[in-house]
Scaffold this motif. Structure first.
Motif, short mmCIF file in Angstrom:
data_model
loop_
_atom_site.label_atom_id
_atom_site.label_comp_id
_atom_site.label_asym_id
_atom_site.label_seq_id
_atom_site.Cartn_x
_atom_site.Cartn_y
_atom_site.Cartn_z
N VAL A 186 0.83 -1.15 -0.03
CA VAL A 186 -0.10 0.08 0.03
C VAL A 186 1.03 1.29 0.27
O VAL A 186 1.67 1.38 0.91
CB VAL A 186 -0.93 -0.03 1.09
CG1 VAL A 186 -1.92 1.32 1.16
CG2 VAL A 186 -1.76 -1.17 1.29
N LEU A 187 0.54 2.15 -0.82
CA LEU A 187 1.67 3.16 -1.54
C LEU A 187 1.13 4.53 -0.88
O LEU A 187 -0.07 4.94 -1.26
CB LEU A 187 2.12 3.24 -2.73
CG LEU A 187 2.39 2.02 -3.30
CD1 LEU A 187 2.60 2.11 -4.74
CD2 LEU A 187 3.69 1.58 -2.68
N ASN A 188 2.09 5.65 -0.19
CA ASN A 188 1.66 6.78 0.26
C ASN A 188 1.06 7.59 -0.87
O ASN A 188 0.35 8.36 -0.97
CB ASN A 188 2.26 7.40 1.15
CG ASN A 188 3.87 7.90 0.60
OD1 ASN A 188 3.85 8.33 -0.53
ND2 ASN A 188 4.61 8.30 1.39
N TRP A 189 2.03 7.39 -1.97
CA TRP A 189 1.79 8.19 -3.24
C TRP A 189 0.56 7.80 -3.98
O TRP A 189 -0.26 8.82 -4.56
CB TRP A 189 2.90 8.43 -4.14
CG TRP A 189 3.65 7.15 -4.84
CD1 TRP A 189 3.25 6.77 -6.05
CD2 TRP A 189 4.21 6.32 -4.11
NE1 TRP A 189 4.01 5.51 -6.11
CE2 TRP A 189 4.59 5.16 -5.02
CE3 TRP A 189 5.11 6.36 -2.80
CZ2 TRP A 189 5.48 4.34 -4.70
CZ3 TRP A 189 5.73 5.23 -2.56
CH2 TRP A 189 5.95 4.13 -3.63
N ALA A 190 0.24 6.73 -4.14
CA ALA A 190 -1.15 6.27 -4.71
C ALA A 190 -2.27 6.76 -3.83
O ALA A 190 -3.14 7.01 -4.43
CB ALA A 190 -0.98 4.60 -4.61
#
Length: 378
Positions: free
Chosen positions: A355-359
């Motif tokens: 799970v990505l902060n920029w997504a």
């Protein structure tokens, strides 16, 4: 975790609950540190025979920088003072790690080599400019000027960065750096600086020079220019669109529409968009890059606002609705709940099992765009 293969994708109508859950995930990602930076993201699994770390990863200068405007915008729309305080902590952390040459390091904080990256510096610049407008602190503006000086020192007359390339992707100039050009243009407006506007315009010229007649961009991936990610396609579209608006460059906005018109036919009825695309717009991946889908959704919605072409709104709604489908809204799983994964399915090759902060950031931005456009319709 429910197996994705057991669920057929369906379009989900973006709603405030999706936005609130995503913002809450970003806050939890920030709370993994005490310094104010935001965690790169959460790795739930690792590939077989891999020694990649699991769990919450370290703070990420690049994306912490451009999360700042997202938090400030959310606060303005929702009266969330906590988001303002968090944005201030983010900018203070960024300034504390700014390097001597004015740039910001690539990679997760603490990884090596520690060296300034043009793209990272550009993305942090978005946060510095937004934070200066909010807080009016001279230290923030000084940091922004230092960052811009570093960027201009790496730029040649053709709009290409000839040094300052990230050590965490292939070296060389990249079309998606035009998003860095947009950050420079935003600072130019704050300072009323034509030198900065000229640099941003040169960067747009370079990006335009890589576009094919069918709207596809070359020299536009982290590593594989023959099959760029929708993420980097999203970056180049965001940069050109923003510069086109700020500098009144019709050639930039027309280039964006040329690409969007190609992408229209590539979006499945359920909102799925393949994560990589070859020069003839045939898919080069069987998975979706959710970051790219969220970014491109936002571009469609912003161009719809200008053109009023209903097919652009519908494309944005479909892409965003697909990302909503992938968002986990169950309560009690702090690491996953509300965040946006790297790929669909989860084992896809972009941000695999993460799970990505920029997504999550780009999902928030596009959802705020969608909800704003929906207000007059209700």
């Amino acid at each position: 975790m429910e197996l994705e293969s057991q669920r057929l994708p369906v379009l989900v109508t973006p709603a405030k609950r999706h936005l609130d859950a995503a913002i809450s995930w970003i806050k939890r990602a920030q709370d993994t540190s005490v310094s104010g930076g935001v965690s790169w993201g959460y790795r739930a699994r690792r590939a077989i025979r891999s020694d990649l770390p699991l769990g919450w990863l370290g703070m990420y200068p690049e994306t912490t920088g451009y999360i700042i405007p997202t938090m400030l915008r959310f606060s303005e729309l929702n009266g969330d003072e906590d988001s303002i305080r968090r944005a201030h902590r983010m900018v203070c952390w960024e300034l504390s790690i700014q390097l001597e040459d004015g740039g910001f390091q690539g990679g997760i904080y603490g990884t090596h080599p520690v060296a300034s990256s043009t793209f990272v510096t550009g993305q942090v610049l978005f946060g510095l400019v937004a934070a200066y407008k909010q807080f009016r602190e001279e230290t923030i503006l000084t940091g922004a000027k230092r960052g811009a000086d570093f960027l201009l020192g790496c730029l040649d007359d053709s709009g290409r960065f000839v040094k300052g390339h990230s050590h965490f992707c292939a070296p060389g100039a990249k079309a998606y750096e035009v998003r860095t050009g947009l950050a420079i243009a935003e600072l130019a407006d704050v300072l009323d600086d034509d030198r900065l506007r000229g640099a941003a315009s040169q960067m747009a010229d370079y990006a335009l020079s890589t576009q094919r007649d069918n709207g596809w961009f070359g020299e536009n991936d982290l590593d594989y220019h023959d099959r760029p990610l929708t993420h980097t396609i999203g970056y180049v579209l965001e940069g050109l669109h923003g510069i086109g608006i700020r500098l009144s460059r019709r050639d930039c906005t027309e280039a964006v529409r040329r690409t969007l018109d190609q992408i229209l036919a590539l979006i499945r009825s359920d909102g799925f968009l393949a994560g990589r695309w070859r020069e003839d717009w045939t898919p080069a991946a069987g998975w979706a890059c959710l970051t790219g889908s969220a970014q491109i959704a936002g571009v469609f919605l912003r161009v719809f606002e200008q053109t009023k072409k209903p097919e652009y709104f519908e494309a944005g709604r479909k892409l965003l609705g697909f990302v909503c489908f992938t968002q986990d809204l169950r309560i009690g799983t702090n690491e996953l709940d509300g965040g946006i994964r790297g790929s669909y399915p989860f084992q896809g090759k972009y941000g695999q099992w993460c799970v990505l902060n920029w997504a999550t950031k780009f999902f928030c931005d596009s959802t705020m765009d969608y909800l704003r456009l929906q207000q007059p319709r209700s």
